[in-house]
Design a protein around this motif. Sequence first.
Motif, short mmCIF file in Angstrom:
data_model
loop_
_atom_site.label_atom_id
_atom_site.label_comp_id
_atom_site.label_asym_id
_atom_site.label_seq_id
_atom_site.Cartn_x
_atom_site.Cartn_y
_atom_site.Cartn_z
N VAL A 1 0.84 -1.20 0.00
CA VAL A 1 0.00 0.00 0.00
C VAL A 1 0.87 1.25 0.00
O VAL A 1 1.74 1.42 0.86
N LEU A 2 0.63 2.14 -0.97
CA LEU A 2 1.39 3.39 -1.10
C LEU A 2 0.63 4.60 -0.56
O LEU A 2 1.23 5.63 -0.25
N HIS B 1 18.39 -0.11 13.16
CA HIS B 1 17.14 -0.17 13.91
C HIS B 1 15.99 0.06 12.93
O HIS B 1 16.05 1.00 12.12
N ALA B 2 14.98 -0.79 12.98
CA ALA B 2 13.76 -0.58 12.20
C ALA B 2 12.68 -0.11 13.17
O ALA B 2 12.39 -0.77 14.17
N ASN B 3 12.12 1.05 12.89
CA ASN B 3 11.10 1.64 13.76
C ASN B 3 9.73 1.54 13.09
O ASN B 3 9.60 1.83 11.90
N ILE C 1 4.40 1.64 8.89
CA ILE C 1 5.81 1.38 8.66
C ILE C 1 6.17 1.93 7.29
O ILE C 1 5.44 1.75 6.32
N THR C 2 7.29 2.65 7.20
CA THR C 2 7.69 3.22 5.91
C THR C 2 8.29 2.12 5.04
O THR C 2 8.72 1.08 5.53
N ARG D 1 10.59 -1.13 6.27
CA ARG D 1 10.19 -2.50 5.90
C ARG D 1 11.31 -3.18 5.12
O ARG D 1 11.59 -4.37 5.32
N GLN D 2 11.97 -2.43 4.23
CA GLN D 2 13.05 -3.02 3.44
C GLN D 2 14.22 -3.46 4.32
O GLN D 2 14.88 -4.45 4.02
#
Length: 217
Positions: free
Chosen positions: A77-78, A168-170, A195-196, A200-201
């Motif tokens: 989803v964008l 770190h993934a926030n 989540i951006t 996510r990547q």
Amino acid sequence: MLPKVNQVLILQVASSDEEEAKIEYKSRIADIQEGRLLIEVPMLEQTGRLKKLYLGDELSAYFLNEEGVKHYFSSHVLGFRQDVLRLVEIKMPEPDSITKIQRRSFLRVSAELEMAIRLNGDQRFIVHTDDVGGGGISFLAEGARDVKAGDSLECWLLLPYKNGSLEHANFKAEIVRVKLLESGRKQVMVKYISITDGERQKIIRYCFERQLEVRKQ
């Protein structure tokens, strides 16, 4: 073969809850603009219930060609747009990513990673994950920890990569299910709600590295 306007899409939404991830929703492509598919809000046909989507949600989809052959692709989803109907913007798949073979699109790996959590905007504590994926995670919590389905979380997941770097993934998440284990601890299953793409990547990169490592063992 690329999807076209007015084609029906059958979608599954990534979730740390395996039963939820299996549910198929029906949608329709309302428009195609600048590498984006604008689709109607997905609906569960049996009940007419609409599926609320969040920015960054990972999707597995298929459509039928004129011969009735299913064509599968992955997307996410964008954004959202309000027209006559509320529309969801999802990423247009690359032509070579569309396949006639169904595959599990939501990569998930077993991993014990450290994660800092803020629960319901208040309590802060550290947990270790049980598994990690592009659509959600699960972690282990002490039995006395008061966590329940519907609780909101803000998370900072520590990701160690093969080259020795740390990231770190926030993200913000919601608890979808809590299971009491024989050990007395709780397994907490979580889905991402905010989540951006970049965050996510980071997680997906770790998952691929971890998957390759496991295959070599």
